[in-house]
Design a protein around this motif. Structure first.
Motif, PDB file in Angstrom:
ATOM      1  N   ILE A 104      76.642  14.357   4.012  1.00 32.19           N
ATOM      2  CA  ILE A 104      77.224  15.507   3.324  1.00 32.19           C
ATOM      3  C   ILE A 104      76.100  16.430   2.857  1.00 32.19           C
ATOM      4  O   ILE A 104      75.176  15.990   2.158  1.00 32.19           O
ATOM      5  CB  ILE A 104      78.070  15.054   2.125  1.00 32.19           C
ATOM      6  CG1 ILE A 104      79.239  14.194   2.632  1.00 32.19           C
ATOM      7  CG2 ILE A 104      78.582  16.244   1.324  1.00 32.19           C
ATOM      8  CD1 ILE A 104      79.975  13.463   1.534  1.00 32.19           C
ATOM      9  N   PRO A 105      76.124  17.696   3.268  1.00 34.09           N
ATOM     10  CA  PRO A 105      75.070  18.623   2.848  1.00 34.09           C
ATOM     11  C   PRO A 105      75.052  18.792   1.326  1.00 34.09           C
ATOM     12  O   PRO A 105      76.102  18.726   0.673  1.00 34.09           O
ATOM     13  CB  PRO A 105      75.469  19.934   3.535  1.00 34.09           C
ATOM     14  CG  PRO A 105      76.339  19.526   4.676  1.00 34.09           C
ATOM     15  CD  PRO A 105      77.083  18.320   4.190  1.00 34.09           C
ATOM     16  N   TYR A 106      73.855  18.978   0.784  1.00 38.04           N
ATOM     17  CA  TYR A 106      73.724  19.186  -0.664  1.00 38.04           C
ATOM     18  C   TYR A 106      72.596  20.180  -0.926  1.00 38.04           C
ATOM     19  O   TYR A 106      71.780  20.466  -0.040  1.00 38.04           O
ATOM     20  CB  TYR A 106      73.460  17.855  -1.382  1.00 38.04           C
ATOM     21  CG  TYR A 106      72.189  17.144  -0.969  1.00 38.04           C
ATOM     22  CD1 TYR A 106      72.176  16.264   0.112  1.00 38.04           C
ATOM     23  CD2 TYR A 106      70.986  17.358  -1.655  1.00 38.04           C
ATOM     24  CE1 TYR A 106      71.014  15.615   0.500  1.00 38.04           C
ATOM     25  CE2 TYR A 106      69.817  16.705  -1.280  1.00 38.04           C
ATOM     26  CZ  TYR A 106      69.836  15.835  -0.201  1.00 38.04           C
ATOM     27  OH  TYR A 106      68.684  15.196   0.175  1.00 38.04           O
ATOM     28  N   VAL A 107      72.556  20.686  -2.134  1.00 35.97           N
ATOM     29  CA  VAL A 107      71.493  21.631  -2.499  1.00 35.97           C
ATOM     30  C   VAL A 107      70.250  20.845  -2.897  1.00 35.97           C
ATOM     31  O   VAL A 107      70.337  19.889  -3.690  1.00 35.97           O
ATOM     32  CB  VAL A 107      71.948  22.562  -3.639  1.00 35.97           C
ATOM     33  CG1 VAL A 107      70.792  23.467  -4.092  1.00 35.97           C
ATOM     34  CG2 VAL A 107      73.131  23.409  -3.183  1.00 35.97           C
ATOM     35  N   LYS A 108      69.118  21.252  -2.320  1.00 36.97           N
ATOM     36  CA  LYS A 108      67.849  20.558  -2.555  1.00 36.97           C
ATOM     37  C   LYS A 108      67.545  20.503  -4.048  1.00 36.97           C
ATOM     38  O   LYS A 108      67.705  21.484  -4.771  1.00 36.97           O
ATOM     39  CB  LYS A 108      66.726  21.319  -1.827  1.00 36.97           C
ATOM     40  CG  LYS A 108      65.347  20.675  -1.916  1.00 36.97           C
ATOM     41  CD  LYS A 108      64.340  21.519  -1.113  1.00 36.97           C
ATOM     42  CE  LYS A 108      62.971  20.863  -1.084  1.00 36.97           C
ATOM     43  NZ  LYS A 108      62.324  20.768  -2.384  1.00 36.97           N
ATOM     44  N   ASP A 109      67.094  19.313  -4.471  1.00 35.27           N
ATOM     45  CA  ASP A 109      66.705  19.159  -5.870  1.00 35.27           C
ATOM     46  C   ASP A 109      65.326  18.510  -5.946  1.00 35.27           C
ATOM     47  O   ASP A 109      64.681  18.275  -4.919  1.00 35.27           O
ATOM     48  CB  ASP A 109      67.757  18.340  -6.635  1.00 35.27           C
ATOM     49  CG  ASP A 109      68.005  16.980  -5.991  1.00 35.27           C
ATOM     50  OD1 ASP A 109      67.080  16.449  -5.350  1.00 35.27           O
ATOM     51  OD2 ASP A 109      69.120  16.456  -6.118  1.00 35.27           O
ATOM     52  N   ALA A 110      64.882  18.203  -7.132  1.00 37.64           N
ATOM     53  CA  ALA A 110      63.533  17.662  -7.334  1.00 37.64           C
ATOM     54  C   ALA A 110      63.345  16.313  -6.642  1.00 37.64           C
ATOM     55  O   ALA A 110      62.221  15.923  -6.318  1.00 37.64           O
ATOM     56  CB  ALA A 110      63.249  17.530  -8.819  1.00 37.64           C
ATOM     57  N   ALA A 111      64.445  15.613  -6.414  1.00 35.81           N
ATOM     58  CA  ALA A 111      64.343  14.285  -5.804  1.00 35.81           C
ATOM     59  C   ALA A 111      64.230  14.339  -4.277  1.00 35.81           C
ATOM     60  O   ALA A 111      63.973  13.323  -3.642  1.00 35.81           O
ATOM     61  CB  ALA A 111      65.565  13.458  -6.191  1.00 35.81           C
ATOM     62  N   THR A 112      64.423  15.522  -3.696  1.00 38.18           N
ATOM     63  CA  THR A 112      64.375  15.640  -2.234  1.00 38.18           C
ATOM     64  C   THR A 112      62.929  15.666  -1.766  1.00 38.18           C
ATOM     65  O   THR A 112      62.183  16.580  -2.107  1.00 38.18           O
ATOM     66  CB  THR A 112      65.083  16.933  -1.770  1.00 38.18           C
ATOM     67  OG1 THR A 112      66.377  16.987  -2.352  1.00 38.18           O
ATOM     68  CG2 THR A 112      65.187  16.981  -0.261  1.00 38.18           C
ATOM     69  N   ARG A 151      58.628  29.376   2.233  1.00 36.88           N
ATOM     70  CA  ARG A 151      59.278  30.319   3.142  1.00 36.88           C
ATOM     71  C   ARG A 151      60.800  30.231   3.071  1.00 36.88           C
ATOM     72  O   ARG A 151      61.495  31.030   3.681  1.00 36.88           O
ATOM     73  CB  ARG A 151      58.836  30.066   4.575  1.00 36.88           C
ATOM     74  CG  ARG A 151      57.346  30.152   4.747  1.00 36.88           C
ATOM     75  CD  ARG A 151      56.964  30.080   6.184  1.00 36.88           C
ATOM     76  NE  ARG A 151      57.275  31.331   6.860  1.00 36.88           N
ATOM     77  CZ  ARG A 151      56.706  31.718   7.992  1.00 36.88           C
ATOM     78  NH1 ARG A 151      55.807  30.977   8.554  1.00 36.88           N
ATOM     79  NH2 ARG A 151      57.029  32.852   8.563  1.00 36.88           N
ATOM     80  N   LEU A 152      61.311  29.234   2.363  1.00 36.26           N
ATOM     81  CA  LEU A 152      62.753  29.046   2.301  1.00 36.26           C
ATOM     82  C   LEU A 152      63.314  29.738   1.069  1.00 36.26           C
ATOM     83  O   LEU A 152      62.776  29.612  -0.024  1.00 36.26           O
ATOM     84  CB  LEU A 152      63.100  27.547   2.269  1.00 36.26           C
ATOM     85  CG  LEU A 152      63.114  26.814   3.615  1.00 36.26           C
ATOM     86  CD1 LEU A 152      61.752  26.784   4.270  1.00 36.26           C
ATOM     87  CD2 LEU A 152      63.653  25.409   3.457  1.00 36.26           C
ATOM     88  N   LYS A 153      64.372  30.486   1.267  1.00 34.65           N
ATOM     89  CA  LYS A 153      64.985  31.218   0.160  1.00 34.65           C
ATOM     90  C   LYS A 153      66.047  30.344  -0.505  1.00 34.65           C
ATOM     91  O   LYS A 153      66.944  29.831   0.162  1.00 34.65           O
ATOM     92  CB  LYS A 153      65.644  32.515   0.670  1.00 34.65           C
ATOM     93  CG  LYS A 153      64.696  33.436   1.427  1.00 34.65           C
ATOM     94  CD  LYS A 153      63.668  34.063   0.524  1.00 34.65           C
ATOM     95  CE  LYS A 153      62.808  35.050   1.299  1.00 34.65           C
ATOM     96  NZ  LYS A 153      61.656  35.520   0.500  1.00 34.65           N
ATOM     97  N   PRO A 154      65.956  30.159  -1.810  1.00 36.24           N
ATOM     98  CA  PRO A 154      66.945  29.317  -2.492  1.00 36.24           C
ATOM     99  C   PRO A 154      68.317  29.993  -2.562  1.00 36.24           C
ATOM    100  O   PRO A 154      68.388  31.219  -2.533  1.00 36.24           O
ATOM    101  CB  PRO A 154      66.336  29.147  -3.891  1.00 36.24           C
ATOM    102  CG  PRO A 154      65.391  30.287  -4.058  1.00 36.24           C
ATOM    103  CD  PRO A 154      64.923  30.675  -2.682  1.00 36.24           C
ATOM    104  N   PRO A 155      69.400  29.213  -2.649  1.00 38.44           N
ATOM    105  CA  PRO A 155      69.408  27.749  -2.707  1.00 38.44           C
ATOM    106  C   PRO A 155      69.130  27.135  -1.327  1.00 38.44           C
ATOM    107  O   PRO A 155      69.606  27.655  -0.318  1.00 38.44           O
ATOM    108  CB  PRO A 155      70.839  27.431  -3.164  1.00 38.44           C
ATOM    109  CG  PRO A 155      71.659  28.559  -2.639  1.00 38.44           C
ATOM    110  CD  PRO A 155      70.779  29.777  -2.724  1.00 38.44           C
TER     111      PRO A 155
END
Lengths: 117, 148
Positions: free
Chosen positions: B29-37, B124-128
């Motif tokens: 399941i896709p999720y938004v990147k967090d500090a644990a990624t 280079r990646l734009k959040p989220p």
């Protein structure tokens, strides 16, 4: 017949060479960018070129234009991840004989090369 | 990023693994990147410009990449240079194939390849940044997408 293999990925260059082993083609060289490809092209004037598009220094479409200026009857097969129809059409308009989208199987490559022979 | 766009990414990844190896990959399941990624051993980043701005990265460990290399080239020993090259090529194919859905003005750069776990790869990646977890033949990897 002489073939030149152009792709910025070493593993893809090796795969193309391996997959085409059974054809009676003399591989005159491999290149990882358009500029290096042109140096080899001018030296060996191959009959067939497999050509990637997204590469450093000179992209495949610019390289294709130069190849067509040097030897217009060269059979160029574009092998690219750029899977949109417009890119394929652009390549054919610039003189490519075929377009194979990545990822490709050995069978798909063989079929495209046979169309170029 | 909307659901339809995420599905386009999932289709491209699924098609890649199936076409190259004949073994289907399962998407988490896709999720938004967090500090644990965390990134894995080998990572390739591709910048996106034109109709969209940002980037994607694909990250995987050596055993997965060696196994993919074996599917492409046959049995053999694969050095770091080959594994670097392969992670870049996989990312390039995923990004390039997306033009079928995103159109010809979805412009991709050549891949930048990095080794080791990287604390901050989101330059280079734009959040989220969305993470698509991938499980293939017992190996885990993931694709990160950060597009405006």
């Amino acid at each position: 017949m002489k073939i030149l293999i152009v792709d910025d990925s070493n593993i893809i260059r090796r795969a193309i060479e391996k997959y085409l082993h059974e054809f009676e083609l003399e591989c005159v060289g491999t290149a990882g960018d358009g500029e290096s490809a042109l140096v080899l092209f001018r030296e060996y004037l191959p009959d067939i070129v497999t050509l990637d598009i997204t590469m450093p220094r000179m992209d495949g479409l610019s390289c294709l234009e130069k190849i067509m200026q040097i030897k217009p009857d060269t059979r160029v097969l574009i092998i690219s991840a750029l899977k949109d129809a417009a890119t394929g059409l652009q390549a054919v308009r610039k003189g490519a004989r075929g377009f194979l989208a990545k990822p490709f199987t050995q069978q798909e490559l063989k079929e495209e090369i046979m169309l170029c022979l | 990023m909307n659901e339809k766009e995420i599905m386009a990414f999932i289709k491209v990844i699924t098609d890649y693994f199936h076409s190259v190896t004949g073994i289907d990959a399962k998407m988490g399941i896709p999720y938004v990147k967090d500090a644990a990624t965390e990134t894995m051993e080998f990572t390739a980043v591709i910048g996106i410009s034109g109709s969209r701005r940002g980037g994607i990265y694909y990250t995987a460990n050596r055993p997965l990449l060696e196994q993919i290399a074996t599917h492409i080239l046959g049995e053999g020993e694969y050095d770091d240079a080959t594994v670097y090259d392969l992670v870049g090529e996989m990312t390039n194919v995923i990004a390039g194939n997306l033009r079928e859905s995103f159109g010809s003005s979805f412009l991709i750069s050549v891949p930048i390849i990095m080794k080791g776990k990287l604390e901050d790869i989101t330059v280079r990646l734009k959040p989220p940044v969305f993470i698509i977890p991938i499980e293939w033949d017992g190996h885990r990897s993931h694709l990160a997408i950060g597009l405006e």
